[in-house]
Design a protein around this motif. Structure first.
Motif, PDB file in Angstrom:
ATOM      1  N   ARG A 133       1.259  -1.343  -0.021  1.00 38.09           N
ATOM      2  CA  ARG A 133      -0.223   0.150   0.014  1.00 38.09           C
ATOM      3  C   ARG A 133       1.131   1.735   0.103  1.00 38.09           C
ATOM      4  NH1 ARG A 133      -2.615  -2.688   4.463  1.00 38.09           N
ATOM      5  NH2 ARG A 133      -4.746  -3.867   3.393  1.00 38.09           N
ATOM      6  N   ARG A 134       2.074   1.356   0.804  1.00 37.88           N
ATOM      7  CA  ARG A 134       3.265   2.058   0.706  1.00 37.88           C
ATOM      8  C   ARG A 134       3.644   2.316  -0.420  1.00 37.88           C
ATOM      9  NH1 ARG A 134       9.167   1.278  -0.007  1.00 37.88           N
ATOM     10  NH2 ARG A 134       8.064  -0.407   2.279  1.00 37.88           N
ATOM     11  N   VAL A 135       4.075   1.656  -1.154  1.00 42.22           N
ATOM     12  CA  VAL A 135       4.505   1.856  -2.306  1.00 42.22           C
ATOM     13  C   VAL A 135       3.040   2.249  -3.595  1.00 42.22           C
ATOM     14  CG1 VAL A 135       5.884   0.773  -4.334  1.00 42.22           C
ATOM     15  CG2 VAL A 135       6.201  -0.091  -1.784  1.00 42.22           C
ATOM     16  N   VAL A 136       2.521   1.957  -3.631  1.00 37.62           N
ATOM     17  CA  VAL A 136       1.223   1.984  -4.599  1.00 37.62           C
ATOM     18  C   VAL A 136       0.857   4.035  -4.238  1.00 37.62           C
ATOM     19  CG1 VAL A 136      -1.093   2.374  -4.912  1.00 37.62           C
ATOM     20  CG2 VAL A 136       0.200  -0.221  -4.346  1.00 37.62           C
ATOM     21  N   ALA A 137       0.967   4.275  -2.931  1.00 42.58           N
ATOM     22  CA  ALA A 137       0.495   5.718  -2.201  1.00 42.58           C
ATOM     23  C   ALA A 137       1.359   6.147  -2.973  1.00 42.58           C
ATOM     24  CB  ALA A 137       0.547   5.681  -1.924  1.00 42.58           C
ATOM     25  N   LEU A 138       3.005   5.586  -3.433  1.00 43.87           N
ATOM     26  CA  LEU A 138       4.318   6.183  -4.046  1.00 43.87           C
ATOM     27  C   LEU A 138       4.342   6.663  -5.402  1.00 43.87           C
ATOM     28  CD1 LEU A 138       6.615   8.287  -4.098  1.00 43.87           C
ATOM     29  CD2 LEU A 138       7.626   6.017  -3.481  1.00 43.87           C
ATOM     30  N   ALA A 139       3.389   5.735  -5.935  1.00 42.94           N
ATOM     31  CA  ALA A 139       3.145   5.630  -7.454  1.00 42.94           C
ATOM     32  C   ALA A 139       2.411   7.105  -7.888  1.00 42.94           C
ATOM     33  CB  ALA A 139       2.398   4.229  -7.776  1.00 42.94           C
ATOM     34  N   ASP A 140       1.354   6.552  -7.127  1.00 46.55           N
ATOM     35  CA  ASP A 140       0.144   7.509  -7.215  1.00 46.55           C
ATOM     36  C   ASP A 140       1.267   8.869  -6.835  1.00 46.55           C
ATOM     37  OD1 ASP A 140      -2.590   5.992  -7.818  1.00 46.55           O
ATOM     38  OD2 ASP A 140      -2.665   6.392  -5.339  1.00 46.55           O
ATOM     39  N   ARG A 141       1.330   9.111  -5.996  1.00 47.88           N
ATOM     40  CA  ARG A 141       2.125  10.997  -5.904  1.00 47.88           C
ATOM     41  C   ARG A 141       3.577  11.064  -6.462  1.00 47.88           C
ATOM     42  NH1 ARG A 141       6.626  11.491  -2.414  1.00 47.88           N
ATOM     43  NH2 ARG A 141       6.109   9.238  -1.310  1.00 47.88           N
ATOM     44  N   SER A 142       3.907  10.365  -7.551  1.00 43.00           N
ATOM     45  CA  SER A 142       4.759  10.714  -8.163  1.00 43.00           C
ATOM     46  C   SER A 142       3.948  10.579  -9.570  1.00 43.00           C
ATOM     47  CB  SER A 142       5.671   9.260  -8.671  1.00 43.00           C
ATOM     48  OG  SER A 142       6.475   8.896  -7.514  1.00 43.00           O
ATOM     49  N   GLY A 143       2.997  10.104 -10.111  1.00 43.57           N
ATOM     50  CA  GLY A 143       2.210  10.242 -11.337  1.00 43.57           C
ATOM     51  C   GLY A 143       1.466  11.258 -10.977  1.00 43.57           C
ATOM     52  N   GLU A 144       1.112  11.655 -10.244  1.00 43.75           N
ATOM     53  CA  GLU A 144       0.506  12.949  -9.989  1.00 43.75           C
ATOM     54  C   GLU A 144       0.927  14.406 -10.664  1.00 43.75           C
ATOM     55  OE1 GLU A 144      -2.788  15.989  -9.587  1.00 43.75           O
ATOM     56  OE2 GLU A 144      -2.750  13.565  -9.993  1.00 43.75           O
ATOM     57  N   GLU A 145       2.779  14.060 -10.122  1.00 43.43           N
ATOM     58  CA  GLU A 145       3.582  15.139 -10.520  1.00 43.43           C
ATOM     59  C   GLU A 145       4.244  15.267 -11.528  1.00 43.43           C
ATOM     60  OE1 GLU A 145       6.215  14.631  -7.509  1.00 43.43           O
ATOM     61  OE2 GLU A 145       4.969  15.122  -5.556  1.00 43.43           O
ATOM     62  N   ALA A 146       4.210  14.007 -12.461  1.00 40.19           N
ATOM     63  CA  ALA A 146       4.703  13.845 -13.401  1.00 40.19           C
ATOM     64  C   ALA A 146       3.217  14.146 -15.360  1.00 40.19           C
ATOM     65  CB  ALA A 146       4.091  11.808 -14.102  1.00 40.19           C
ATOM     66  N   THR A 147       4.151  14.457 -16.271  1.00 44.22           N
ATOM     67  CA  THR A 147       3.414  14.896 -17.444  1.00 44.22           C
ATOM     68  C   THR A 147       2.682  13.640 -18.059  1.00 44.22           C
ATOM     69  OG1 THR A 147       5.409  14.164 -18.811  1.00 44.22           O
ATOM     70  CG2 THR A 147       5.855  15.980 -17.560  1.00 44.22           C
ATOM     71  N   PRO A 148       1.501  13.786 -18.995  1.00 44.38           N
ATOM     72  CA  PRO A 148       1.667  12.321 -19.411  1.00 44.38           C
ATOM     73  C   PRO A 148       2.222  11.490 -19.951  1.00 44.38           C
ATOM     74  CG  PRO A 148      -0.103  14.325 -20.048  1.00 44.38           C
ATOM     75  CD  PRO A 148       1.381  15.486 -18.945  1.00 44.38           C
ATOM     76  N   LEU A 149       3.215  12.323 -21.050  1.00 46.53           N
ATOM     77  CA  LEU A 149       4.433  11.297 -21.683  1.00 46.53           C
ATOM     78  C   LEU A 149       4.728  10.479 -20.819  1.00 46.53           C
ATOM     79  CD1 LEU A 149       5.561  10.353 -24.095  1.00 46.53           C
ATOM     80  CD2 LEU A 149       7.083  12.632 -24.080  1.00 46.53           C
ATOM     81  N   GLN A 150       5.030  11.024 -19.706  1.00 46.68           N
ATOM     82  CA  GLN A 150       5.885  10.181 -18.656  1.00 46.68           C
ATOM     83  C   GLN A 150       5.232   9.198 -18.029  1.00 46.68           C
ATOM     84  OE1 GLN A 150       7.166  14.244 -15.793  1.00 46.68           O
ATOM     85  NE2 GLN A 150       9.355  13.732 -16.777  1.00 46.68           N
ATOM     86  N   ARG A 151       4.056   9.291 -18.233  1.00 47.44           N
ATOM     87  CA  ARG A 151       3.197   8.858 -16.990  1.00 47.44           C
ATOM     88  C   ARG A 151       2.490   7.613 -18.371  1.00 47.44           C
ATOM     89  NH1 ARG A 151      -0.958  10.708 -13.001  1.00 47.44           N
ATOM     90  NH2 ARG A 151      -2.713  10.016 -14.625  1.00 47.44           N
ATOM     91  N   GLY A 152       3.125   7.635 -19.260  1.00 54.12           N
ATOM     92  CA  GLY A 152       2.407   6.812 -20.788  1.00 54.12           C
ATOM     93  C   GLY A 152       3.708   5.838 -20.610  1.00 54.12           C
TER      94      GLY A 152
END
Length: 233
Positions: free
Chosen positions: A186-205
């Motif tokens: 759960r901690r790592v998934v939450a970090l993915a949410d946080r990191s994804g929110e700060e990324a551009t659509p290209l980076q997320r893709g």
């Protein structure tokens, strides 16, 4: 801002983890239905297939620990650095402790597992994993290591609802269905949410592509154990 503008939700409001999991849900379904996994639950899995899995998982976890350590080096906060460092230590501990126990029960030893050849799928998976975390961004590396956390947690959670008649297989199921492991994930998934929110659509893709690729390798890893894969030449 007009009412019509405010009524339209932003695509960024959707947690990145939902986007990631939706992309691999068919892979996860295939994993749950794989004869290796169903054999763990009903006890029909041949011991030789499980031994192949344990040996290859020992090889895999050593490189996975390196990947986690590098994710920690690239992590955005001090807490994230410490968490990944702890997870890397935990991966090595799992290799040394749980796998030694399994090998002993299977009539072998951790030393024998260490000397066994690295199978093709294991080599391909760890090579891709290390190349991604070394050469990519933090989000790329996080996405690449995440399926191993998340799929094992979901598989462990699903299988824990049933009870294997084989005590050895039940030990494996309990390790990944355990609430302490679920909390780590759960901690790592939450970090993915946080990191994804700060990324551009290209980076997320781009990160999503890595996530899907390593999720496919997870299926391939169990499939390789089921077939007791060796090098063809």
């Amino acid at each position: 801002m007009s009412k019509s503008e405010s009524a339209v939700p932003s695509a960024r409001q959707r947690p990145y983890s939902e986007e990631l999991w939706d992309a691999i849900d068919p892979i996860y379904t295939a994993i749950l239905g794989h004869p290796f996994i169903t054999g763990l639950v009903d006890g029909s899995l041949p011991r030789d297939a499980f031994r192949h899995f344990v040996v290859q998982d020992s090889h895999y976890l050593r490189d996975y620990a390196r990947a986690l350590a590098l994710c920690g080096a690239k992590a955005p906060t001090q807490d994230d650095v410490a968490a990944f460092a702890g997870d890397a230590v935990g991966a090595i501990a799992a290799e040394q402790e749980m796998h030694a126990e399994f090998m002993s029960a299977l009539g072998g030893s951790a030393e024998q597992a260490a000397r066994a050849p690295v199978a093709p799928t294991t080599r391909a998976y760890t090579s891709y994993l290390l190349a991604t975390v070394y050469g990519g961004s933090f989000l790329d590396g996080l996405a690449a290591v995440l399926p191993c956390y998340w799929i094992y947690a979901r598989v462990g959670e699903a299988l824990l609802k049933e009870s294997s008649p084989d005590p050895l297989y039940q030990r494996w199921i309990a390790a990944y269905g355990d609430e302490s492991f679920q909390n780590v994930v759960r901690r790592v998934v939450a970090l993915a949410d946080r990191s994804g929110e700060e990324a551009t659509p290209l980076q997320r893709g781009r990160a999503l592509d890595h996530f899907v690729t390593t999720a496919r390798y997870e299926w391939m890893f169990w499939n390789a154990a089921w077939h007791q894969e060796t090098w063809p030449i």
